[in-house]
Design a protein around this motif. Structure first.
Motif, mmCIF file in Angstrom:
data_model
loop_
_atom_site.group_PDB
_atom_site.id
_atom_site.type_symbol
_atom_site.label_atom_id
_atom_site.label_comp_id
_atom_site.label_asym_id
_atom_site.label_seq_id
_atom_site.Cartn_x
_atom_site.Cartn_y
_atom_site.Cartn_z
ATOM 1 N N THR A 222 30.344 28.925 57.107
ATOM 2 C CA THR A 222 30.511 27.992 56.034
ATOM 3 C C THR A 222 32.182 28.480 55.505
ATOM 4 N N VAL A 223 32.570 27.660 54.433
ATOM 5 C CA VAL A 223 33.695 27.877 53.871
ATOM 6 C C VAL A 223 33.639 29.167 52.950
ATOM 7 N N ALA A 224 32.695 29.579 52.392
ATOM 8 C CA ALA A 224 32.772 30.912 51.847
ATOM 9 C C ALA A 224 32.706 32.047 52.772
ATOM 10 N N ASP A 225 32.143 31.813 54.125
ATOM 11 C CA ASP A 225 32.416 32.808 55.149
ATOM 12 C C ASP A 225 33.560 33.054 55.591
ATOM 13 N N ALA A 226 34.498 31.930 55.745
ATOM 14 C CA ALA A 226 35.804 32.146 55.985
ATOM 15 C C ALA A 226 36.807 32.569 55.011
ATOM 16 N N ARG A 227 36.489 32.152 53.746
ATOM 17 C CA ARG A 227 37.480 32.652 52.563
ATOM 18 C C ARG A 227 37.018 34.394 52.588
ATOM 19 N N GLY A 228 35.595 34.644 52.860
ATOM 20 C CA GLY A 228 34.955 36.102 52.499
ATOM 21 C C GLY A 228 35.821 36.953 53.494
ATOM 22 N N MET A 229 36.478 36.369 54.643
ATOM 23 C CA MET A 229 37.310 37.084 55.687
ATOM 24 C C MET A 229 38.409 37.941 55.060
ATOM 25 N N LEU A 230 38.746 37.421 53.956
ATOM 26 C CA LEU A 230 40.032 38.189 53.125
ATOM 27 C C LEU A 230 39.739 38.767 51.882
ATOM 28 N N PRO A 231 40.213 39.705 51.499
ATOM 29 C CA PRO A 231 39.860 40.335 50.173
ATOM 30 C C PRO A 231 40.358 39.508 49.003
ATOM 31 N N MET A 232 39.557 39.853 48.047
ATOM 32 C CA MET A 232 40.109 39.091 46.659
ATOM 33 C C MET A 232 41.423 39.565 46.067
ATOM 34 N N ARG A 233 42.115 38.918 45.049
ATOM 35 C CA ARG A 233 43.403 39.050 44.882
ATOM 36 C C ARG A 233 43.474 39.162 43.351
ATOM 37 N N ALA A 234 44.386 40.050 42.545
ATOM 38 C CA ALA A 234 44.239 40.019 41.297
ATOM 39 C C ALA A 234 45.650 39.797 40.673
ATOM 40 N N HIS A 235 45.698 39.003 39.698
ATOM 41 C CA HIS A 235 46.955 38.639 38.955
ATOM 42 C C HIS A 235 46.982 39.197 37.346
ATOM 43 N N TYR A 236 47.801 40.101 37.327
ATOM 44 C CA TYR A 236 47.656 40.869 36.070
ATOM 45 C C TYR A 236 49.094 40.636 35.449
ATOM 46 N N VAL A 237 48.988 40.527 34.058
ATOM 47 C CA VAL A 237 50.003 40.280 33.020
ATOM 48 C C VAL A 237 49.967 41.387 32.055
ATOM 49 N N PRO A 238 50.994 42.263 32.132
ATOM 50 C CA PRO A 238 50.852 43.396 31.097
ATOM 51 C C PRO A 238 51.384 42.893 29.604
ATOM 52 N N VAL A 239 51.103 43.713 28.766
ATOM 53 C CA VAL A 239 51.547 43.438 27.101
ATOM 54 C C VAL A 239 53.200 44.020 27.320
ATOM 55 N N ARG A 240 53.279 45.094 28.077
ATOM 56 C CA ARG A 240 54.663 45.579 27.885
ATOM 57 C C ARG A 240 54.886 46.097 29.637
ATOM 58 N N ASP A 241 55.834 45.245 30.187
ATOM 59 C CA ASP A 241 56.292 45.217 31.527
ATOM 60 C C ASP A 241 57.587 46.091 31.503
ATOM 61 N N ASP A 242 57.396 47.352 31.773
ATOM 62 C CA ASP A 242 58.914 48.175 31.884
ATOM 63 C C ASP A 242 59.021 48.937 32.715
#
Length: 310
Positions: A222-242
């Motif tokens: 399935t499409v889900a099987d194919a996508r499941g071969m890769l780990p999930m990714r996170a997008h993080y936006v900080p309040v203070r990016d220093d």
């Protein structure tokens, strides 16, 4: 290559299909299992062997090795009246009117012309082409003519619809019409088998798919099987990016103008988020998603194959 069991719940099945042309092996041991009533995609770059595989499944050409069954027939052409087929090479008689062209294609599969004409009008109207019922093929746009040929492939209400690169050359409007028609055929009870090198169509439509590259089947599921071969990714936006924020993120984290991207660790993102909050960076935004079929395709067949598919 493992054992492949032919089952009654499969509309199409094949084991170890092989085809050579001019001393070159273009299909190399491909297995296919298409469940009845499913939309099944054969996905791969141009030149992967998709068209040759479909033609062997239909009995248009004979394999040099392997076996296949089509709608329960060991000789695929015995099931030809139960099949609708849109080849990669399009072709209609330019002087025919749309309604007559559809009825004619149905007649080639055993449908009487009167019924074919009646169904043609209904199909054209449902596809948003009611205004073109009596228009000659030569006066239709390329996309409209392609849809007419597709309607001619379904007018006899086949049990199996096989489409070779059906989206090629269609504008977005006609692509939407084609997707709607494929879904309607599935809802009617037909099995749909189509090839494509455009992953977006496969991701939206397919119940199952096979990925072929270099003549070999590299993936099936399935499409889900194919996508499941890769780990999930996170997008993080900080309040203070220093300076120093990277010390609290996973080692693979990469910064862009919108924030930080990283692979979700096996234990989840909670520990990283706790460290970030504790260090005073805060969380202005966070999203977690599974990579798409595009990313899975790259992982399965490699970047070189993806470049061929563009």
């Amino acid at each position: 290559m493992g054992e492949f069991v032919l089952r009654k719940d499969l509309a199409v099945s094949a084991t170890g299909l092989i085809k050579n042309f001019g001393g070159k092996r273009v299909v190399d041991g491909v297995d296919i299992a298409v469940p009845k009533g499913a939309i099944y995609g054969v996905l791969g770059p141009n030149g992967a062997g998709k068209t040759t595989t479909l033609r062997m499944l239909l009995g248009i050409i004979e394999p040099d090795g392997g076996t296949r069954t089509l709608l329960g027939h060991d000789r695929p052409r015995d099931a030809s009246d139960q099949v609708g087929y849109l080849p990669e090479e399009r072709g209609l008689y330019p002087a025919m009117r749309a309604k007559e062209a559809i009825a004619f294609m149905g007649a080639l599969r055993g449908l009487d012309l009167k019924t074919g004409r009646k169904r043609a009008v209904t199909l054209l109207e449902a596809a948003g082409l009611g205004h073109a019922v009596d228009t000659k093929i030569r006066k239709l746009s390329k996309g409209m003519a392609q849809l007419v040929q597709l309607l001619g492939s379904v007018v006899h209400q086949p049990d199996l619809l096989v489409l070779d690169e059906p989206f090629s050359g269609l504008d977005p409007v006609n692509q939407e019409r084609l997707e709607a028609l494929i879904l309607a055929e599935r809802d009617r009870g037909a099995t749909v088998l189509f090839s494509t090198h455009v992953m977006a169509h496969a991701e939206r439509l397919c119940d199952r798919l096979a990925i072929i590259a270099g003549g070999k089947r590299r993936f099936e599921g399935t499409v889900a099987d194919a996508r499941g071969m890769l780990p999930m990714r996170a997008h993080y936006v900080p309040v203070r990016d220093d300076a120093g924020i990277a010390d609290h993120l996973p080692a693979d984290a990469r910064h862009d103008e919108h924030g930080w991207n990283f692979e979700v660790p096996d234990g989840g993102v909670e520990q990283a988020l706790s460290r970030l909050i504790g260090a005073g960076h805060g969380i202005a935004g966070l999203s977690i998603e599974r990579p798409g079929l595009h990313d899975a395709f790259v992982r399965i067949v490699g970047k070189a194959a993806l470049e061929q598919a563009q």
